[in-house]
Write a protein that holds these residues in place. Structure first.
Motif, mmCIF file in Angstrom:
data_model
loop_
_atom_site.group_PDB
_atom_site.id
_atom_site.type_symbol
_atom_site.label_atom_id
_atom_site.label_comp_id
_atom_site.label_asym_id
_atom_site.label_seq_id
_atom_site.Cartn_x
_atom_site.Cartn_y
_atom_site.Cartn_z
ATOM 1 N N VAL A 9 0.828 -1.203 0.000
ATOM 2 C CA VAL A 9 0.000 0.000 0.000
ATOM 3 C C VAL A 9 0.864 1.256 0.000
ATOM 4 C CG1 VAL A 9 -1.636 1.324 1.378
ATOM 5 C CG2 VAL A 9 -1.970 -1.124 1.080
ATOM 6 N N ASP A 10 0.530 2.184 -0.874
ATOM 7 C CA ASP A 10 1.198 3.484 -0.949
ATOM 8 C C ASP A 10 0.180 4.572 -0.698
ATOM 9 O OD1 ASP A 10 4.021 3.447 -1.735
ATOM 10 O OD2 ASP A 10 3.318 2.290 -3.462
ATOM 11 N N LYS A 11 0.624 5.640 -0.072
ATOM 12 C CA LYS A 11 -0.223 6.831 -0.003
ATOM 13 C C LYS A 11 0.613 8.029 -0.409
ATOM 14 C CE LYS A 11 -3.565 9.466 0.425
ATOM 15 N NZ LYS A 11 -4.733 9.324 -0.467
ATOM 16 N N HIS A 21 5.026 11.555 -0.084
ATOM 17 C CA HIS A 21 4.852 10.106 -0.028
ATOM 18 C C HIS A 21 4.677 9.713 1.436
ATOM 19 C CE1 HIS A 21 5.961 6.470 -2.692
ATOM 20 N NE2 HIS A 21 5.004 6.163 -1.854
ATOM 21 N N LYS A 24 4.774 4.215 2.372
ATOM 22 C CA LYS A 24 5.520 3.608 1.265
ATOM 23 C C LYS A 24 5.493 2.090 1.338
ATOM 24 C CE LYS A 24 8.680 7.477 1.369
ATOM 25 N NZ LYS A 24 9.886 7.938 2.048
ATOM 26 N N ASP A 25 5.015 1.456 0.298
ATOM 27 C CA ASP A 25 5.071 0.013 0.127
ATOM 28 C C ASP A 25 4.801 -0.728 1.435
ATOM 29 O OD1 ASP A 25 5.372 -2.342 -1.221
ATOM 30 O OD2 ASP A 25 7.536 -2.438 -0.905
ATOM 31 N N SER A 60 -3.244 5.028 -2.872
ATOM 32 C CA SER A 60 -2.580 5.448 -4.110
ATOM 33 C C SER A 60 -2.139 4.233 -4.920
ATOM 34 C CB SER A 60 -1.369 6.325 -3.801
ATOM 35 O OG SER A 60 -1.756 7.438 -3.041
ATOM 36 N N ASN A 61 -1.625 3.212 -4.239
ATOM 37 C CA ASN A 61 -1.237 1.955 -4.880
ATOM 38 C C ASN A 61 -1.492 0.838 -3.893
ATOM 39 O OD1 ASN A 61 -0.023 2.653 -7.454
ATOM 40 N ND2 ASN A 61 1.531 3.687 -6.221
ATOM 41 N N GLY A 62 -1.646 -0.391 -4.405
ATOM 42 C CA GLY A 62 -1.748 -1.540 -3.528
ATOM 43 C C GLY A 62 -3.191 -1.919 -3.234
ATOM 44 N N THR A 63 -3.346 -2.963 -2.420
ATOM 45 C CA THR A 63 -4.687 -3.459 -2.114
ATOM 46 C C THR A 63 -4.852 -3.667 -0.613
ATOM 47 O OG1 THR A 63 -3.948 -5.745 -2.339
ATOM 48 C CG2 THR A 63 -4.883 -4.717 -4.302
ATOM 49 N N HIS A 72 -10.499 -1.868 -0.576
ATOM 50 C CA HIS A 72 -9.914 -0.524 -0.743
ATOM 51 C C HIS A 72 -10.683 0.356 -1.700
ATOM 52 C CE1 HIS A 72 -7.938 -3.305 -3.548
ATOM 53 N NE2 HIS A 72 -8.036 -2.311 -4.394
#
Lengths: 372, 285
Positions: A9-11, A21, A24-25, A60-63, A72
């Motif tokens: 997961v990213d935000k 950021h 991060k990951d 922003s990314n990931g689940t 999400h």
């Protein structure tokens, strides 16, 4: 009750001028019924993570999956998540009792059952006397407990508690911690607790996720975090007073291992106290950072010498601050030590109490003479 | 706890009295004028002693103005009704459009959001006369000249920015977490907006609506240029009292009293409501 999985997961917060950021990951698996604390200083990304799980911030990314179901992309109302807010966020026009019953009403629970649950919850949190009052007329601590009750009274797949006890007085906090932990266990509630209070994290959580700069530093049990910090940050962040840090260069031969600490101190130990694998590593990376917990620094005879800066008896332990090689180190003893500021003091440390970190990567090399 | 001395109380009382007299004098004077004939108003020196007459009010209500030069038809009651209609309809439409927009500007970040909000506000910077000429040409082409619809549309220039910016501030002051708490309890975005956000911002919405109503009510130039007698509000209608045989001061005063009444009543009502709303919605933390 359900298992929560955060996968890569990213935000990223984007404004016109820059992108921040914040997370991060981030990978985390919270087992069904497990209590996990997100611990970190302000701005470390823990609240952002919580808000992404609740659905108030986009991922922003990931689940994120809860009980195997991706959540999400769902609106908060469909995630089956309960949350206690740091700023309480009670509804001003409703009484404390109605606030706690609110989600039960939304779930169309029979009125008698609602009342019984609200009453039991209020008794546990010691706010049963103010159920008919309005949020604006009760204290911050009472509002916080009402907010906590509003979250816990629900039947949810996941409970998110954002600094749930920050406003409570210490005595009450200790009592409630026990009751809440019992309650969460009894109902096998999967829980994420955000806090910057280590005591709270240690007391409530099965595992603690330490965050810094948006990155997960270590995810382990409270005991593991203290005994085997994964890196210098976790080492210094966990523990009160914090770990003493020394930069040192290692010299070793078949018989002895010698740490030349910046500032002049020399620590020598028999090589037999270190594992062979570690000795090999130390030869390859002689520049290390030593971490020594305050309670592992023993006053008396020893190779570390310095001048006492202050000496405080706290009733059950002594905190001694000593100036060693231009820096202040702290030693904690359980007996009473009487030293005047300015007097000389020697300290010793056993090899088994040394935490050795790689000075460049800051990751842990060894704890107590054994490779990390 | 009151620690003020008698002297302080006395000085404060005197100062307050002076301020009240200063601000109330014109209103009281107009109130007195409305019960006098033109002759008694214009006598020199002026005096507060006179024989009261209700003929000014009668003239307004019946629509028959008697002047030295004879009798004239008056449209005042129609003007008053126009004012009520135009102002209320404008405020209602501005609230319907402005409150959701204010919420969007307060809560969501979107491309050009700030620019759009500022553009809407900038409608208030432009002198009305600047937009009136092109507007009257457009209105002629569109057939909107001298219609209620056209006037209400133009009145949005006054009401919408006001409501948008005042209500936006109120929404921004609400903690988003109160809405979050409601949403996570199982409610949709729209339900939360309706049941939590609007009720909590109601004092602000009421204040903005009241201000917009007063601004719309007091507007003069838009209606002067874009409407003719049968659609004009009281502000423009008052021009009828400037007659060939002189200015009818008594009737102007009566008309003013008439036209103050709706906003005055509304302000009194809203004031009580505002206090009530604020004490209910005390959001701490």
């Amino acid at each position: 009750m359900a298992e929560l999985v955060l996968n890569a997961v990213d935000k990223i917060y984007r404004t016109k001028k820059k992108a921040v950021h914040a997370v991060k990951d981030f990978n985390l698996t919270v087992k069904s019924g497990e209590i996990v604390a997100l611990l970190g200083s302000s701005g470390c990304g823990k609240t952002s993570t919580l808000r992404m799980i609740a659905g108030f911030e986009d991922v922003s990314n990931g689940t994120i999956t809860l009980g195997g179901k991706p959540i999400h992309a769902l609106p908060p109302s469909q995630r089956g998540v309960a949350m206690a807010f740091e700023a309480y966020s009670l509804y001003p026009p409703l009484t404390i009792g109605d606030n706690i019953a609110f989600a039960l009403k939304a779930a169309k629970m029979p009125a008698a059952e609602q009342q019984a649950r609200v009453k039991a919850m209020a008794e546990m949190l010691e706010i049963d006397g103010i159920l008919n009052k309005y949020p604006s007329s009760v204290s911050g601590g009472q509002q916080q407990r009402a907010s906590l009750g509003r979250a816990l009274v629900r039947q949810a797949g996941l409970y998110l508690l954002d600094e749930p006890m920050g406003q409570l007085e210490p005595q009450l906090r200790a009592v409630l911690r026990g009751r809440i932990k019992h309650y969460l266990r009894e109902h096998t509630c999967t829980t994420i607790l955000v806090t910057h209070d280590q005591t709270e994290a240690n007391a409530l959580a099965d595992r603690i996720a330490v965050m810094e700069g948006g990155v997960l530093q270590q995810f382990a049990s409270p005991a593991e975090l203290k005994a085997r910090p994964a890196n210098l940050f976790t080492g210094t962040f966990i523990g009160e007073p914090p770990m003493n840090i020394f930069d040192a260069t290692v010299e070793s031969n078949a018989k002895t291992v010698t740490f030349h600490v910046d500032g002049g101190t020399v620590l020598s130990y028999p090589a037999s106290e270190f594992s062979a694998a570690l000795l090999k590593q130390l030869v390859q990376n002689p520049k290390v950072t030593l971490g020594i917990r305050p309670y592992a620094l023993h006053a008396g005879k020893g190779p570390i010498t310095g001048k006492v800066v202050s000496c405080q008896w706290l009733g059950d332990q002594t905190h001694v601050a000593i100036e060693v090689g231009g820096r202040t180190v702290v030693s904690v003893a359980h007996e009473r030590i009487r030293e005047k500021p300015g007097s000389d003091l020697s300290l010793s440390v056993a090899s088994g109490d040394l935490h050795i970190f790689n000075r460049d990567s800051q990751s842990a090399m060894a704890h107590g003479g054994i490779l990390a | 706890m009151d620690h003020t001395s008698t002297l302080e109380k006395l000085i404060r009382g005197v100062l307050i009295t002076l301020v009240v007299i200063f601000f109330m004098f014109p209103i009281v004077w107009i109130f007195l004028m409305s019960f006098q004939t033109n002759e008694s108003i214009l006598r020199i020196p002026p005096s507060v002693v006179f024989t009261p007459t209700v003929e000014n009010y009668v003239a307004l209500v019946t629509g028959q103005m008697k002047t030295a030069a004879g009798s004239l038809q008056l449209n005042f009651m129609q003007n008053l009704w126009n004012s009520v209609l135009l102002s209320s309809a404008s405020v209602v439409i501005a609230l319907i459009l402005g409150v959701p927009a204010a919420y969007a500007f307060a809560r969501f970040k979107f491309r050009l959001g700030e620019d759009i909000a500022f553009t809407l506000l900038s409608f208030r910077f432009a002198p009305p006369l600047l937009v009136l000429l092109p507007l009257s040409l457009y209105f002629k082409t569109l057939g909107l000249t001298n219609t209620y619809v056209g006037l209400i549309w133009v009145y949005q220039l006054i009401c919408l920015p006001l409501i948008l910016w005042i209500v936006r501030g109120y929404f921004e002051d609400l903690s988003p977490d109160i809405e979050h708490a409601h949403r996570i309890a199982g409610y949709s975005w729209f339900q939360t907006f309706r049941k939590i956000s609007i009720p909590l911002a109601l004092p602000g919405i009421a204040a903005a609506g009241l201000l917009a109503f007063i601004f719309a009510w007091n507007n003069f130039v838009f209606a002067l240029v874009l409407a003719s007698a049968d659609k004009q509000p009281v502000t423009v209608g008052a021009l009828a009292f400037v007659t060939a045989s002189g200015i009818q001061y008594g009737q102007i005063a009566a008309a003013i009293i008439f036209s103050i009444v709706p906003t005055f009543v509304l302000a009194m009502f809203a004031q009580r409501y505002l206090v009530e709303g604020l004490s209910l919605g005390a959001v701490k933390g």
